[in-house]
Structures are given as C-alpha cells and as structure tokens.
Design a protein around this motif. Sequence first.
Motif, PDB file in Angstrom:
ATOM      1  N   PHE A   1       0.746  -1.078  -0.109  1.00  0.00           N
ATOM      2  CA  PHE A   1      -0.023  -0.185  -0.066  1.00  0.00           C
ATOM      3  C   PHE A   1       0.949   1.238  -0.206  1.00  0.00           C
ATOM      4  O   PHE A   1       1.553   1.467   0.779  1.00  0.00           O
ATOM      5  CB  PHE A   1      -1.087   0.007   1.280  1.00  0.00           C
ATOM      6  N   LEU A   2       0.956   1.848  -1.273  1.00  0.00           N
ATOM      7  CA  LEU A   2       1.620   3.052  -1.347  1.00  0.00           C
ATOM      8  C   LEU A   2       0.746   4.409  -0.804  1.00  0.00           C
ATOM      9  O   LEU A   2      -0.135   4.664  -1.503  1.00  0.00           O
ATOM     10  CB  LEU A   2       2.126   3.588  -2.632  1.00  0.00           C
ATOM     11  N   HIS A   3       0.903   4.909   0.564  1.00  0.00           N
ATOM     12  CA  HIS A   3      -0.007   5.815   1.095  1.00  0.00           C
ATOM     13  C   HIS A   3      -0.020   7.190   0.306  1.00  0.00           C
ATOM     14  O   HIS A   3       1.256   7.682   0.066  1.00  0.00           O
ATOM     15  CB  HIS A   3       0.184   5.858   2.470  1.00  0.00           C
ATOM     16  N   PRO A   4      -1.170   7.734   0.138  1.00  0.00           N
ATOM     17  CA  PRO A   4      -1.175   9.242  -0.303  1.00  0.00           C
ATOM     18  C   PRO A   4      -0.451  10.335   0.761  1.00  0.00           C
ATOM     19  O   PRO A   4      -0.947  10.010   1.953  1.00  0.00           O
ATOM     20  CB  PRO A   4      -2.594   9.451  -0.634  1.00  0.00           C
TER      21      PRO A   4
ATOM     22  N   ILE B   1       7.255   7.808   2.876  1.00  0.00           N
ATOM     23  CA  ILE B   1       7.266   6.370   2.394  1.00  0.00           C
ATOM     24  C   ILE B   1       8.505   5.719   3.419  1.00  0.00           C
ATOM     25  O   ILE B   1       8.230   4.390   3.888  1.00  0.00           O
ATOM     26  CB  ILE B   1       7.939   6.307   1.172  1.00  0.00           C
ATOM     27  N   GLN B   2       9.607   6.282   3.954  1.00  0.00           N
ATOM     28  CA  GLN B   2      10.377   5.853   4.866  1.00  0.00           C
ATOM     29  C   GLN B   2       9.676   5.570   6.001  1.00  0.00           C
ATOM     30  O   GLN B   2       9.915   4.403   6.779  1.00  0.00           O
ATOM     31  CB  GLN B   2      11.553   6.698   4.929  1.00  0.00           C
ATOM     32  N   GLN B   3       9.052   6.340   6.715  1.00  0.00           N
ATOM     33  CA  GLN B   3       8.186   6.231   7.966  1.00  0.00           C
ATOM     34  C   GLN B   3       7.400   4.889   7.754  1.00  0.00           C
ATOM     35  O   GLN B   3       7.143   4.411   8.778  1.00  0.00           O
ATOM     36  CB  GLN B   3       7.605   7.644   8.291  1.00  0.00           C
ATOM     37  N   GLN B   4       6.601   4.925   6.810  1.00  0.00           N
ATOM     38  CA  GLN B   4       5.613   3.914   6.424  1.00  0.00           C
ATOM     39  C   GLN B   4       6.364   2.389   6.547  1.00  0.00           C
ATOM     40  O   GLN B   4       5.967   1.341   7.265  1.00  0.00           O
ATOM     41  CB  GLN B   4       4.848   3.935   5.083  1.00  0.00           C
ATOM     42  N   GLN B   5       7.687   2.400   5.812  1.00  0.00           N
ATOM     43  CA  GLN B   5       8.289   1.182   5.865  1.00  0.00           C
ATOM     44  C   GLN B   5       8.833   0.908   7.117  1.00  0.00           C
ATOM     45  O   GLN B   5       9.099  -0.400   7.537  1.00  0.00           O
ATOM     46  CB  GLN B   5       9.686   1.410   4.475  1.00  0.00           C
ATOM     47  N   GLN B   6       9.394   1.742   8.072  1.00  0.00           N
ATOM     48  CA  GLN B   6       9.848   1.517   9.313  1.00  0.00           C
ATOM     49  C   GLN B   6       8.887   1.257  10.242  1.00  0.00           C
ATOM     50  O   GLN B   6       8.953   0.191  11.212  1.00  0.00           O
ATOM     51  CB  GLN B   6      10.550   2.842   9.533  1.00  0.00           C
ATOM     52  N   ASN B   7       7.649   1.802  10.385  1.00  0.00           N
ATOM     53  CA  ASN B   7       6.704   1.774  11.489  1.00  0.00           C
ATOM     54  C   ASN B   7       5.354   1.112  11.119  1.00  0.00           C
ATOM     55  O   ASN B   7       4.844   0.887  12.021  1.00  0.00           O
ATOM     56  CB  ASN B   7       6.464   3.021  12.049  1.00  0.00           C
ATOM     57  N   GLY B   8       5.148   0.877   9.899  1.00  0.00           N
ATOM     58  CA  GLY B   8       3.949   0.588   9.479  1.00  0.00           C
ATOM     59  C   GLY B   8       2.777   1.673   9.550  1.00  0.00           C
ATOM     60  O   GLY B   8       3.033   2.886  10.246  1.00  0.00           O
ATOM     61  N   PRO B   9       1.587   1.140   9.409  1.00  0.00           N
ATOM     62  CA  PRO B   9       0.436   2.139   9.827  1.00  0.00           C
ATOM     63  C   PRO B   9       0.289   2.500  11.434  1.00  0.00           C
ATOM     64  O   PRO B   9       0.427   1.510  12.023  1.00  0.00           O
ATOM     65  CB  PRO B   9      -0.909   1.283   9.263  1.00  0.00           C
ATOM     66  N   SER B  10       0.066   3.526  11.618  1.00  0.00           N
ATOM     67  CA  SER B  10      -0.196   4.187  13.055  1.00  0.00           C
ATOM     68  C   SER B  10      -1.496   3.648  13.471  1.00  0.00           C
ATOM     69  O   SER B  10      -1.613   3.399  14.567  1.00  0.00           O
ATOM     70  CB  SER B  10      -0.156   5.595  13.085  1.00  0.00           C
TER      71      SER B  10
ATOM     72  N   SER C   1     -12.274  15.643  10.481  1.00  0.00           N
ATOM     73  CA  SER C   1     -13.266  15.101   9.494  1.00  0.00           C
ATOM     74  C   SER C   1     -12.425  14.184   8.435  1.00  0.00           C
ATOM     75  O   SER C   1     -12.770  14.065   7.361  1.00  0.00           O
ATOM     76  CB  SER C   1     -14.209  16.008   8.831  1.00  0.00           C
ATOM     77  N   SER C   2     -11.337  13.553   8.938  1.00  0.00           N
ATOM     78  CA  SER C   2     -10.568  12.675   7.988  1.00  0.00           C
ATOM     79  C   SER C   2      -9.944  13.643   7.145  1.00  0.00           C
ATOM     80  O   SER C   2      -8.520  13.792   7.595  1.00  0.00           O
ATOM     81  CB  SER C   2     -11.355  11.673   7.492  1.00  0.00           C
ATOM     82  N   LEU C   3     -10.258  14.240   6.214  1.00  0.00           N
ATOM     83  CA  LEU C   3      -9.756  14.954   5.170  1.00  0.00           C
ATOM     84  C   LEU C   3     -10.660  16.185   4.994  1.00  0.00           C
ATOM     85  O   LEU C   3     -10.910  16.556   3.875  1.00  0.00           O
ATOM     86  CB  LEU C   3      -9.295  14.467   3.817  1.00  0.00           C
ATOM     87  N   TRP C   4     -11.051  16.980   5.820  1.00  0.00           N
ATOM     88  CA  TRP C   4     -11.719  17.964   6.003  1.00  0.00           C
ATOM     89  C   TRP C   4     -13.236  17.726   5.402  1.00  0.00           C
ATOM     90  O   TRP C   4     -14.046  18.474   4.999  1.00  0.00           O
ATOM     91  CB  TRP C   4     -11.332  19.207   5.021  1.00  0.00           C
TER      92      TRP C   4
ATOM     93  N   HIS D   1      -4.854  23.384  -4.323  1.00  0.00           N
ATOM     94  CA  HIS D   1      -6.056  23.178  -4.919  1.00  0.00           C
ATOM     95  C   HIS D   1      -5.969  21.778  -5.525  1.00  0.00           C
ATOM     96  O   HIS D   1      -6.857  21.422  -6.543  1.00  0.00           O
ATOM     97  CB  HIS D   1      -5.972  24.105  -6.201  1.00  0.00           C
ATOM     98  N   GLY D   2      -5.058  20.816  -4.977  1.00  0.00           N
ATOM     99  CA  GLY D   2      -5.162  19.331  -5.609  1.00  0.00           C
ATOM    100  C   GLY D   2      -3.992  18.943  -6.148  1.00  0.00           C
ATOM    101  O   GLY D   2      -2.908  19.647  -6.084  1.00  0.00           O
ATOM    102  N   VAL D   3      -3.717  17.802  -6.530  1.00  0.00           N
ATOM    103  CA  VAL D   3      -2.646  17.063  -7.157  1.00  0.00           C
ATOM    104  C   VAL D   3      -2.706  16.492  -8.293  1.00  0.00           C
ATOM    105  O   VAL D   3      -1.616  15.992  -8.988  1.00  0.00           O
ATOM    106  CB  VAL D   3      -2.073  15.980  -5.989  1.00  0.00           C
ATOM    107  N   ALA D   4      -3.634  16.811  -9.026  1.00  0.00           N
ATOM    108  CA  ALA D   4      -3.782  16.477 -10.684  1.00  0.00           C
ATOM    109  C   ALA D   4      -2.799  17.484 -11.230  1.00  0.00           C
ATOM    110  O   ALA D   4      -2.418  18.575 -10.517  1.00  0.00           O
ATOM    111  CB  ALA D   4      -4.941  16.610 -11.067  1.00  0.00           C
ATOM    112  N   MET D   5      -2.261  17.364 -12.362  1.00  0.00           N
ATOM    113  CA  MET D   5      -1.247  18.567 -12.970  1.00  0.00           C
ATOM    114  C   MET D   5      -1.665  19.835 -12.951  1.00  0.00           C
ATOM    115  O   MET D   5      -0.779  20.613 -12.518  1.00  0.00           O
ATOM    116  CB  MET D   5      -1.063  17.711 -14.471  1.00  0.00           C
TER     117      MET D   5
END
Length: 442
Positions: free
Chosen positions: A16-19, A23-32, A56-59, A153-157
Amino acid sequence: MKNYIQELEMLDKKHFLHPTSSIQQQQQNGPSFIFTKGDGVFLEDIKGNRIIDGMSSLWNVNIGHGRTEMGQVAMEQMSKLAFSSCFATFSNEPAIKLAAKLAQLSPGHLSATFFTSGGSESNDTAYKLARHYWILKGKQNKQKIITRTKSYHGVAMGATSATGLKPFRDFTNSLAPDFHYVNHFSPTALRELIEKEGPDTIAAFVAEPVQGAGGVHPAPENYFKEVRKICDQYGILLITDEVITGFGRTGTYFGIEHYGVVPDMMCFAKGVTSGYAQLGGVMISEQIHKDFTELSTGTLLHGYTYSGHAMACQIALKNLEIIENENLIENAKQMGHKMLAGFKWLQSNHNLIGEVRGLGLMGAIEIVKDKETNERYASPLAPLIVAEAAKRGLVVRSVVFDGQDTLVFAPPLVINEKEINQMIMILSETFSAIENQENIKL
C-alpha cells in the motif's frame, strides 16, 4: 487477533503506497492506525482505540461517521442503477436532481454543474472550462491562471500547478505552463500582476474562501470584494475553490457567502457527500452556461467516466438532506465559536501557542517559541504535537509549509459542546507534555 493485525501491518508496508505520506516512515513503522469503525466524531481502530476525528478525516466527513442511512441509500440506488454514462445526451435521475439542488443552494447566479470524482478533478476542470470559454469568446490568448501563495488546489497536473505551496510543485519536474501566484492577502499584488502580464492574457483568478491545507487562513475583510472589482474591471473570471469550505464547514453553505460576492465558477467536492462516495464538481454562472450553449458548435471534449455517477449523486442528495434536517450549518457556526474560545483558553495557558484563528469548524493554532516576537523553533514542533495528540486520542494535522508551524482542525459538523471540550482538554494535556520535554527550551 494479534497475528492478524501483524499480518495487516506487513501487507500495508509491502503493498500500500499511501497518499501524502513519508514512505520511509511507513516502511519503518507501518500504519499508526488501521481504522475499522466510525461513529459521529469518533474513529475506532483495529486495536480498539477510540479517537476523536479532529479533521473530519480529510476536511470532508461533515455529517460524521457511521451513518447507516447512507449505506441504505447507496444499496437502494445500486440495486436500481449504480452507474450509467452521462456522456453526450445520456443522463440519470440522481444527477439531474442533484444539479438542480445545487443551483438552488449556491450563491447568486451559479446555475449549472459539471460533475467530477473529487477536488483535484474539479479544479482541473475549472481551468479547462475557463480557457475554453475564452476561446469561444474569440480571446484565445486569455489562458493564464492566477492563484495565491499558501493555496492548495489538489494534486492533478493542473491543480498541482495552481497550488501556491511550493513543495507540492517541487514534487514534480514538469509543471503545466501559464500559472502565476500572488500574495494571498493583497488585492494590490493581484492588480499589479494583471497589469504586468496583460489582462488579455489572463483567463481566471482562483482562490479558496478560507485557505485550508495552507494553514486555515480566512480572507481579510473586503478582500474578496476588492478581488471581484478587479476581475470585473479587467475581464477575468473569478473561480472559488470550495472543496474544503463548501457544505457548511464555515457556518454557511459556502465559504464565499461570508464575503458578499459571487464567483463566476465554483469548485466543490468533499462535503457534498461527506466522504460516503467520491464526488465533486464545478458550478458555472447562468451567463457562462448561456455563452457555452450559444457559442459552442462542436462537442465539449472534457468528461470523466464517473461524471454524474448515479449512486454518488444519490448519496449527495441524502447528505444534503441530513445537513439541512439536522441544522448542521448552524451547529458548525455555534460549535466553531466554542472551538475558537477553547483555542483562546489554550493560548492563555500554554507558552507554545501564538495566534489562534478560525471560521466555523475550521481552525488553526500557531506554534511559537516566543509569543512577543513570534519567533519559531528551528525545527517545527507541530508534527510532534500531532503525534502526541494521537496517543491521547485526537487526530489533528500539522502545516509546516512556507515557514509555518501550525496545527489545523476541522471536526465533523455534528460535534457537540461536550466533544469540543474533550478535544480542548486533550490538546491541553498534549501541550503540557510537549512543554515538559527537556529538549524544548521555553
């Protein structure tokens, strides 16, 4: 159960590549947290920890978690028609009803909606529609988009290119052209940039009524009135990004209503379904819709597979019904006052807290080393405070871009006074714990 949890943690790290993650923290510690349940303002993880969802999770989970009626509505609609294409002349009943409902709710003359699957798509759509509009009007050179510093405003190009937070743009080495940025609070800077670039080259100015991911910055008084005048003077479309601020978040249906102006286009997502389905959109004015109708001779060559998704639109209709029937917009206004009062109480009791601010159920706490000089720590403390608050049962978020060291908040609109107080007390305990750490010299 322990072995099962460990297996999930391993699979998470492996697959699972998290948004928006380290990435390093995820690989070291896994999901909090591995969340499994939600109830109102609370989330529960697989280990049984019960957490206040201060974001509200993501507003976006405006009506709160665990609304079984939403599942019932989704099942009923999916049993009849989950999805059918809305390309060309095809349509469906929920999409039609939702578009009509939005026209009823929206400020001023906004009357027609192009549906998307989320906020980034909504913003990209707005920029394309704005540029296409000027092509239809015979002004092909009007293609530049102006946005603000501290904006997101988001992450699309296109949305990434429009975002004023530089780290998001630095993430890629090939941005879309013709995006420009001005100071987020200065109408004068906007006017100067327009005159420098030439009004005949500028398609639109884009702004969030309250900048969210950039640190919760409400606009100064009269800012948007000045912006509206400037856009009208130079023939530039005003686009508001209501992805976070829409559907009651600020104590009004839409954030721009606080400022007494009406945009030409309005992007939305998040709170339109409270996260129970993926949906967004762009509303356009009656005049722009009329011009599209009269000037277009071919096909509108822009559309997403899930534009006007029947089940998502039915979810949105139920979500709006709940917001209205439970008076959640007024609750956001009243609980927002109490949340901000709680922040001010924290400010008077903790040396780390500088400016506090908010509008409705959007709020921010600035972290400072010295309240008198507003000096910041060399390394931001907000991420440490976020981690400490999570241990104590509260999810909040940090903003450390553009020299900020800030905590931001956006709890569900269903929150009550008891839950606000609980959130404030967790924050007080968290600040005390951080202040007592030996490596922090106050």
